[in-house]
Design an enzyme around this catalytic site. Structure first.
Site, PDB file in Angstrom:
ATOM      1  N   TYR A 195       0.864  -1.610  -0.185  1.00 18.72           N
ATOM      2  CA  TYR A 195      -0.339   0.160   0.330  1.00 18.72           C
ATOM      3  C   TYR A 195       0.654   0.854   0.082  1.00 18.72           C
ATOM      4  O   TYR A 195       0.541   2.028  -0.347  1.00 18.72           O
ATOM      5  CB  TYR A 195      -1.136   0.071   0.758  1.00 18.72           C
ATOM      6  CG  TYR A 195      -2.125  -1.063   0.780  1.00 18.72           C
ATOM      7  CD1 TYR A 195      -2.160  -1.783   0.820  1.00 18.72           C
ATOM      8  CD2 TYR A 195      -3.333  -0.154   1.149  1.00 18.72           C
ATOM      9  CE1 TYR A 195      -3.207  -2.980   0.495  1.00 18.72           C
ATOM     10  CE2 TYR A 195      -4.867  -1.180   1.588  1.00 18.72           C
ATOM     11  CZ  TYR A 195      -4.415  -2.567   1.285  1.00 18.72           C
ATOM     12  OH  TYR A 195      -5.935  -2.887   0.096  1.00 18.72           O
ATOM     13  N   LYS A 233       3.920 -15.136   4.073  1.00 18.42           N
ATOM     14  CA  LYS A 233       4.155 -15.660   2.686  1.00 18.42           C
ATOM     15  C   LYS A 233       5.573 -16.349   2.880  1.00 18.42           C
ATOM     16  O   LYS A 233       6.594 -16.083   1.850  1.00 18.42           O
ATOM     17  CB  LYS A 233       3.475 -15.293   1.742  1.00 18.42           C
ATOM     18  CG  LYS A 233       3.709 -16.470   0.340  1.00 18.42           C
ATOM     19  CD  LYS A 233       2.485 -17.705   0.474  1.00 18.42           C
ATOM     20  CE  LYS A 233       2.743 -18.264  -0.857  1.00 18.42           C
ATOM     21  NZ  LYS A 233       1.748 -19.716  -1.150  1.00 18.42           N
ATOM     22  N   ASP A 254      -1.900 -18.244   2.467  1.00 15.22           N
ATOM     23  CA  ASP A 254      -2.748 -18.916   1.600  1.00 15.22           C
ATOM     24  C   ASP A 254      -3.872 -20.187   2.577  1.00 15.22           C
ATOM     25  O   ASP A 254      -5.349 -20.962   2.710  1.00 15.22           O
ATOM     26  CB  ASP A 254      -2.166 -19.799   0.203  1.00 15.22           C
ATOM     27  CG  ASP A 254      -1.101 -20.365   0.483  1.00 15.22           C
ATOM     28  OD1 ASP A 254      -0.233 -20.148   1.063  1.00 15.22           O
ATOM     29  OD2 ASP A 254      -0.706 -21.262  -0.502  1.00 15.22           O
ATOM     30  N   ASP A 297      -5.621  -6.838   4.372  1.00 19.70           N
ATOM     31  CA  ASP A 297      -6.978  -6.455   4.097  1.00 19.70           C
ATOM     32  C   ASP A 297      -7.902  -7.368   3.579  1.00 19.70           C
ATOM     33  O   ASP A 297      -9.287  -7.941   3.435  1.00 19.70           O
ATOM     34  CB  ASP A 297      -7.112  -5.866   2.891  1.00 19.70           C
ATOM     35  CG  ASP A 297      -7.137  -4.835   2.123  1.00 19.70           C
ATOM     36  OD1 ASP A 297      -8.548  -4.106   2.373  1.00 19.70           O
ATOM     37  OD2 ASP A 297      -7.774  -5.434   0.547  1.00 19.70           O
ATOM     38  N   ASP A 314     -12.205  -9.540   5.101  1.00 20.68           N
ATOM     39  CA  ASP A 314     -13.340  -9.335   4.083  1.00 20.68           C
ATOM     40  C   ASP A 314     -13.731 -11.127   4.130  1.00 20.68           C
ATOM     41  O   ASP A 314     -14.497 -11.058   4.217  1.00 20.68           O
ATOM     42  CB  ASP A 314     -12.901  -8.805   2.628  1.00 20.68           C
ATOM     43  CG  ASP A 314     -13.471  -7.439   2.541  1.00 20.68           C
ATOM     44  OD1 ASP A 314     -13.035  -7.121   3.719  1.00 20.68           O
ATOM     45  OD2 ASP A 314     -13.399  -7.168   0.916  1.00 20.68           O
TER      46      ASP A 314
HETATM   47  C1  IPM Z   1      -9.967  -1.971   4.393  1.00 24.78           C
HETATM   48  C2  IPM Z   1     -10.333  -1.209   2.918  1.00 24.78           C
HETATM   49  C3  IPM Z   1      -9.475  -0.377   2.708  1.00 24.78           C
HETATM   50  C4  IPM Z   1      -8.146  -0.802   2.429  1.00 24.78           C
HETATM   51  C5  IPM Z   1      -9.258   0.326   0.485  1.00 24.78           C
HETATM   52  C6  IPM Z   1     -11.249   1.015   0.727  1.00 24.78           C
HETATM   53  C7  IPM Z   1      -8.438   1.539   0.409  1.00 24.78           C
HETATM   54  O1  IPM Z   1     -10.469  -2.100   1.697  1.00 24.78           O
HETATM   55  O2  IPM Z   1      -9.608  -0.771   5.310  1.00 24.78           O
HETATM   56  O3  IPM Z   1     -10.171  -3.023   4.264  1.00 24.78           O
HETATM   57  O4  IPM Z   1      -7.952  -1.444   1.078  1.00 24.78           O
HETATM   58  O5  IPM Z   1      -7.410  -1.070   3.396  1.00 24.78           O
HETATM   59 MG    MG Z   2     -10.497  -4.085   2.590  1.00 29.16          MG
END
Ligand code: IPM
Ligand code: MG
Length: 364
Positions: free
Chosen positions: A141, A191, A223, A247, A251
């Site tokens: 990032y 990894k 993984d 990240d 999710d």
């Molecule tokens: C998160 C989001 C952000 C990230 C985006 C919106 C930049 O997905 O906070 O997980 O990738 O960190």
């Molecule tokens: Mg995210």
């Protein structure tokens, strides 16, 4: 007590849920006699439209002067052109970078009330309760260089994953400190079979572990971790990992809790320890969900639980934080659900009503 809170609603459903977060914060203020002075600013697409930048210097300054920052969400199709000079997400990354918010805490707790409302088998996810510690100001990032260029053979682009041992050490330490307050188990995700940055990560994690003999450390490849999260999520207690892996995995993990709309997060500028107040930014992990914006649909629980994390980590109000968490549990156990966690026989409510119900419980 009196606190200064920077409030950045952002885009999409950000403003919808922020309203509910503030409602609950004010209910806490009333009940416990605290005053929260709110300072509102723009971030993301809203800031691009109004100020030409995803985060102005004035807004950063306002955040720095606050005790904590509460953020809704950023982004939307209007600003998605890959060729655009500025993206809403730049504002979020700038906040994380400039405010030194290197430690992103994302707790995942499967509520017994929602165990049947997910896509996974109840017997697999029941009891899952872990917390991700995601490194937030390094890796891909914040890659240097981060660029595109033209060659005779065509276009090229690069983002590289770079970590210093100091960056690794401080985030791994957050993992150990949190594990100490929980079930004393830390999984470091990397990894290391392929990436040099991961080999350094693993080595530093093993070195820091010597200071925490009471915490059991294990290492898992990213993984394999993505698989284990849905195969056997109760395995985990605290996980620590680099920015991009975190990240993606968070999710995935959010699906265990029934909906992204349930998961809060804290981004901290220091190592959380009992009795220490740390500057931080608090936001739901869901994004801006532009299609749902303004429809009174979004689930405000993620931001409301983010407010609870803010009280706990940045304002030193642990008891007040627990009151919010209990209020959320109570409202869920009474059967109220937003659309994303709706199930047969439950009562469907909109964003504002869910906020009202929780705020009312908080007032006692
Ligand atoms: C998160 C989001 C952000 C990230 C985006 C919106 C930049 O997905 O906070 O997980 O990738 O960190
Ligand atoms: Mg995210």
């Amino acid at each position: 007590m009196q606190f200064e809170i920077a409030v950045l609603p952002g885009d999409g459903i950000g403003p919808d849920v922020i309203t509910e977060g503030i409602k609950v914060l004010e209910a806490i203020g009333k009940r416990f006699n605290h005053s929260f002075n709110l300072h509102e600013g723009l971030v993301g697409g809203a800031a691009i439209d109004a100020e030409g930048t995803a985060l102005s210097d004035a807004t950063i300054k306002m955040c720095r002067q606050a005790d904590a920052v509460l953020l809704g969400a950023v982004g939307g199709p209007k600003w998605d052109d890959p060729l655009a000079k500025v993206h809403p997400e730049d504002g979020l990354l700038k906040l994380r970078g400039e405010l030194g918010l290197f430690a992103n805490l994302r707790p995942v707790k499967v509520s017994p009330m929602l165990v049947d409302s997910t896509n996974l088998k109840p017997e697999v996810i029941r009891g899952a309760d872990f917390i991700f510690v995601r490194e937030l100001t390094g890796g891909l990032y914040f890659a240097q260089p981060k660029k595109r260029w033209e060659t005779a053979k065509g276009r090229m682009a690069t983002d590289s994953m770079t970590y210093s041992e100091q960056e690794i050490e401080r985030i791994v330490r957050v993992g150990f400190e949190l594990a100490r307050l929980r079930r004393k188990k830390l999984t470091s995700v990397d990894k290391a079979n392929v990436l040099e940055s991961s080999r350094l990560w693993r080595q530093v994690a093993m070195e820091v572990a010597k200071e925490y003999p009471d915490v059991a450390l294990d290492h898992m490849l990213v993984d394999a971790c993505s698989m284990r999260l849905i195969q056997n999520p109760t395995y985990f207690d605290v996980l620590v990992t680099e920015n991009m892996f975190g990240d993606i995995l968070t999710d995935e993990a959010s699906m265990l809790a029934g909906s992204m709309g349930m998961l809060p997060s804290a981004s901290l500028a220091g190592v959380p320890k009992e009795g220490v107040r740390i500057f931080g930014m608090y936001e739901p992990i869901h994004g801006s969900a532009p299609r749902r914006a303004g429809l009174d649909m979004a689930n405000p629980i993620a931001i409301i639980l983010s407010v609870a994390m803010m009280l706990r980590y940045s304002l030193g109000l642990d008891k007040e934080a627990s009151v919010i968490e209990k209020a959320v549990d109570d409202v869920l156990s009474q059967g109220y659900r937003t659309y994303d966690i709706m199930a047969e026989g439950k009562t469907k409510v909109g964003t504002a009503e869910m906020g009202d119900l929780i705020a009312k419980k908080v007032k006692g």
